[in-house]
Scaffold this active site. Structure first.
Site, PDB file in Angstrom:
ATOM      1  N   ASP A 221      -0.023 -11.473  -5.156  1.00  0.00           N
ATOM      2  CA  ASP A 221      -1.227 -10.630  -5.100  1.00  0.00           C
ATOM      3  C   ASP A 221      -0.902  -9.407  -4.241  1.00  0.00           C
ATOM      4  O   ASP A 221       0.266  -9.046  -4.138  1.00  0.00           O
ATOM      5  CB  ASP A 221      -2.410 -11.454  -4.567  1.00  0.00           C
ATOM      6  N   HIS A 244       0.904  -7.020  -6.020  1.00  0.00           N
ATOM      7  CA  HIS A 244      -0.066  -6.097  -6.606  1.00  0.00           C
ATOM      8  C   HIS A 244      -0.135  -4.784  -5.832  1.00  0.00           C
ATOM      9  O   HIS A 244      -1.103  -4.047  -5.938  1.00  0.00           O
ATOM     10  CB  HIS A 244      -1.449  -6.743  -6.693  1.00  0.00           C
TER      11      HIS A 244
END
Ligand SMILES: *[C@@H]1O[C@H](CO)[C@@H](O)[C@H](O)[C@H]1NC(C)=O
Ligand SMILES: *[C@@H]1O[C@H](CO)[C@@H](O)[C@H](O)[C@H]1NC(C)=O
Length: 397
Positions: A221, A244
């Protein structure tokens, strides 16, 4: 006379030798309190008893977690400690998380709470063993589903540091700093697979004066996510990817959130990440601001979406706008390659609160290092300012 000499010596010592270095540090070894370095049994209570001893000793103290494997469940290192002293937590060994999720009542594994002047370091490893429980991550699919525990939390911590530690496979986020101030995080290495769910590297909220530097973050993430209520955040020298990217947000989901002011992300390299520099806010949010933001000196290697402002983030309600005002955001000296030129640079600002003062300066982002031409760029409710050479096309006018 003896008293006078003693007093004189005391004065000489305290003036010549800074307090802290002058006072001997008490070392408290967790194995002396029953912690088991063979990975068997449960060392949680032993860790907490040893901490309490260190915390309430009169002078500076070190909690030593020596080499070995220590299995623990929910562990809280609670302060306040004896006033105005330095505490060191030296993790040389490996902490292994209990995999029984019922051992965690409050969404964290290890928490430092209400402490000042603590340094957590030692070169050891904090292994969340998330691979066994990621299948239970409900993500955004189930409303108010319980979150998997964060590996390490600083909650209400002041003037403290965390450096030279390895984090592996957290169940939830790896590291979270919240309601804190004066925090330095440096030289940490975070490793989890690119497809592990919600395993953010470091999440920061409600914190003032925090520096995150010189670290490697590979995760599933956001490498660093800067949530609500933060001010004066510096993120520098991060190698991010997979992951991310580096995000501000998500902002505006809850009604009690606070504004974000003053974030500088610089000198970072993003490799194979889905996003690069990102700001994300929810629709139907409270009235907030995200302001004075700088993303500068970033190198991108095969990043999917390098620059994004998304004020329509994950929102089901598409009618109410986001009430977060985004202003004074500078994207400077960003160069490198992207994995697809589709939707690479997207600025989707709020209908009710258009973005203001968005600047692009010296941007050289290409589908490959030899490619020429300008990248299509989508701009909604925003008129960015372009300075220097900017390899973005369509919203120039
Ligand atoms: C954090 O770093 C700054 C220097 O960049 C230093 O002045 C400060 O003392 C550090 N704080 C802690 C708690 O290590
Ligand atoms: C980023 O790198 C530049 C050039 O090396 C340096 O001058 C600057 O201080 C760095 N920024 C931070 C926040 O470390």
């Amino acid at each position: 006379m003896a008293i006078k000499v003693g007093l004189l010596l005391f004065l000489v010592c305290t003036t010549l030798i800074p307090i802290g270095r002058g006072l001997a540090e008490t070392v408290i070894d967790v194995t002396k309190f029953g912690a088991k370095p063979n990975g068997k049994g449960d060392s949680t209570m032993a860790m907490m008893r040893a901490w309490n001893k260190a915390c309430h000793s009169p002078g500076p103290a070190k909690l030593l977690i020596p080499r070995g494997k220590f299995k623990t469940g929910e562990t809280v290192f609670q302060g306040p400690c004896t006033a105005s002293k330095r505490m060191t937590v030296e993790i040389q060994g490996t902490l292994i998380a209990d995999n029984d999720l019922s051992a965690y009542t409050s969404f964290y594994w290890i928490m430092f709470e209400h402490v000042d002047n603590v340094v957590v370091t030692g070169g050891g490893t904090i292994n969340g063993r998330g691979e066994a429980v990621w299948k239970f991550d409900a993500g955004e699919k189930i409303q108010n589903a319980p979150l998997l525990p964060v590996s390490l939390v600083f909650q209400s911590v002041r003037n403290s540091a965390l450096h030279h530690l390895n984090f592996v496979n957290s169940k939830g986020f790896h590291l979270k700093v919240t309601d804190s101030s004066g925090i330095n995080v440096s030289n940490i290495r975070i490793t989890a697979p690119g497809n592990s769910p919600n395993t953010d590297g470091l999440h920061i909220s409600e914190t003032t004066n925090i520096k995150v530097t010189n670290s490697v973050i590979q995760t599933g993430d956001d490498c660093v996510s800067i949530g609500d209520g933060n001010s004066n955040v510096i993120v520098s020298g991060i190698n991010c990817g997979p992951g991310h990217g580096i995000s501000i947000g998500s902002i505006g989901k809850r009604s009690d959130e606070k504004s974000v002011k003053g974030v500088r992300v610089s000198n970072c390299t993003l490799t194979g990440t889905t996003n690069g520099a990102r700001i994300k806010t929810y629709r139907a949010s409270p009235k907030l601001q995200v302001s004075n933001i700088i993303f500068e000196n970033l190198i991108l290697k095969n990043v999917k979406r390098p620059i994004i402002i998304d004020q329509d983030y994950n929102s089901k309600n598409k009618i109410q706008p986001s009430n977060v005002k985004i202003r004074d955001v500078h994207f400077k000296n960003i160069r490198g390659t992207i994995s697809s030129s589709k939707n690479a640079v997207m600025l989707t600002c709020s209908e009710s609160n258009p973005c203001e003062g968005i600047e692009f300066a010296n941007i050289n982002i290409r589908p490959s290092s030899s490619a020429r031409g300008l990248l299509p760029t989508s701009c909604v409710n925003v008129k960015p300012i372009f300075k220097g050479k900017v390899s973005l096309a369509s919203c120039r006018r």
